[in-house]
Design an enzyme around this catalytic site. Structure first.
Site, PDB file in Angstrom:
ATOM      1  N   HIS A   1      61.995 -72.279  29.152  1.00 20.54           N
ATOM      2  CA  HIS A   1      62.709 -71.603  30.234  1.00 20.54           C
ATOM      3  C   HIS A   1      61.692 -70.762  31.002  1.00 20.54           C
ATOM      4  CE1 HIS A   1      65.439 -69.322  32.550  1.00 20.54           C
ATOM      5  NE2 HIS A   1      65.372 -68.214  31.823  1.00 20.54           N
TER       6      HIS A   1
ATOM      7  N   CYS B   1      71.096 -68.555  31.393  1.00 21.91           N
ATOM      8  CA  CYS B   1      69.804 -69.274  31.425  1.00 21.91           C
ATOM      9  C   CYS B   1      69.683 -70.320  30.318  1.00 21.91           C
ATOM     10  CB  CYS B   1      68.649 -68.287  31.316  1.00 21.91           C
ATOM     11  SG  CYS B   1      68.586 -67.139  32.693  1.00 21.91           S
TER      12      CYS B   1
ATOM     13  N   ASN C   1      62.597 -67.696  38.252  1.00 26.13           N
ATOM     14  CA  ASN C   1      63.571 -67.991  37.197  1.00 26.13           C
ATOM     15  C   ASN C   1      64.819 -68.587  37.855  1.00 26.13           C
ATOM     16  OD1 ASN C   1      65.517 -67.949  35.208  1.00 26.13           O
ATOM     17  ND2 ASN C   1      65.037 -65.876  34.490  1.00 26.13           N
TER      18      ASN C   1
END
Ligand code: UT7
Length: 325
Positions: free
Chosen positions: A252, A115, A282
């Site tokens: 994020h 990520c 996500n």
């Protein structure tokens, strides 16, 4: 004396057409729209259709970023794709993009920081530009996380989505003042001891499969706010700026509660936080450039604004980047 600054010329995002709602998920695993929304803020996520690959999503985002930047694909001399879900084990997804853009010069490679991949990519691009080994970089964060999810594990399958976001970054002569356009700094970190909190239970040289994403969500959550806040403080301090100077916080998009917690810890006003988690879920390395593209496209982020980006993911890896837009 002038220095070279890495200026983000433009950006673009792409989401696959298929939408998976919380209600759809409730038919697949023991979950509910209420649980997912309350614990994560997610309402829907986009899923690549069969045969639609990470490079397909990356290519569409790249075209938008190139158009938004006002450059030609042939101006690019470095392609970096941050991804955990490449089309193939090799070659890199970046070389596939290079070919599709008909680029005949420069280099292309992938970055694996899960990520945090886009923030790592910004760091690599910025350092290569300032070091003189690249002039115009296409950086893409692109993922088909749906391919590595265990669709029977309600603790993870409700969280992730597919998508891609891209930026074009170019070296420009600058006086080096904090008010000058460009990347002011990037800060990246990792701690490999935390492997077991977020990983895949397979891989090329261990099981000859991709494996599925496994996560100890509550433990990851505990580290997230602390690590992210520390990276942001380090970035702001080095730039000689304070958190209140920040115009837009583009985090994020893992969980709305993590976004809120980080903003609260750093006293960032909620209206300054760009949140797309409810619509995207996500999307791992794609989440920051996708959110960035949304806020640039809708006119929130304007030339001269101070933009703070951050991410944290498997490894653990984490980092932050401060950019004068
Ligand atoms: O981008 C990479 C970084 N990843 C992250 O940042 C993710 C960080 N972690 C999180 O976002 C949260 O920890 C989750 C959203 C994954 C989970 O939220 P939580 O509030 O930490 O819940 P929990 O894991 O503590 O689970 C609470 C309860 C459990 O039941 P019991 O043991 O209390 O009976 C879980 O089994 O919720 C249950 N649960 C669910 N219930 C309905 C877990 N997943 C689900 C689900 N639907 N999808």
């Amino acid at each position: 004396m002038t220095i070279t600054r890495s200026v983000i010329l433009g950006c673009g995002g792409f989401l696959p057409g298929k939408i998976l709602t919380n209600y759809d998920l409730a038919k697949m695993v023991d979950t509910s729209d209420a649980w997912i929304e309350e614990r994560t803020g997610i309402k829907v996520r986009h899923i690549a259709r069969d045969g639609e690959t990470t490079s397909d999503l990356a290519y569409e985002a790249a075209l938008k970023a190139i158009a938004n930047s006002g450059i030609k694909a042939t101006d690019i001399d470095l392609v970096i794709v941050a991804t955990t879900t490449p089309d193939e084990t090799f070659p890199s997804t970046a070389t596939k993009i290079q070919a599709r853009l008909n680029m005949l010069k420069g280099a292309a490679f992938d970055i694996q920081a899960v990520c945090s991949g886009f923030i790592y990519g910004l760091s690599v691009a910025d350092n290569m530009i300032r070091g003189g080994s690249a002039k115009t970089v296409l950086l893409i964060g692109a993922e088909t996380m749906s391919r590595i999810l265990d669709w029977t594990d309600r603790g993870t399958c409700v969280l992730f989505g597919d998508g891609a976001g891209a930026v074009v970054i170019q070296g420009t002569e600058s006086e080096g003042a904090p008010s000058d356009r460009g990347i002011l700094n990037t800060k990246i970190f990792s701690d490999g001891r935390l492997h077991d909190l977020l990983y895949t239970d397979g891989g090329v040289s261990s099981t000859r499969t991709t494996g599925f994403l496994r996560m100890q969500g509550r433990e990851v959550f505990k580290h997230a706010v602390t690590n992210i806040a520390a990276a942001i403080q380090a970035s702001a301090e080095q730039a000689g700026l304070t958190v209140p100077d920040i115009d837009w916080f583009v985090p994020h998009q893992a969980n709305q509660r993590i976004l809120d917690g980080t903003a609260r810890k750093l006293s960032i006003r909620p209206e300054r936080v760009v949140s797309t988690v409810s619509q995207h879920g996500n999307t791992s390395a794609a989440s920051v450039p996708l959110a960035l593209s949304v806020a640039v496209e809708d006119g929130r982020i304007k030339r001269g604004d101070l933009v703070l980006m951050e991410a944290m993911g498997g490894g653990f890896t984490w980092g932050a980047a401060l950019v004068r837009w």
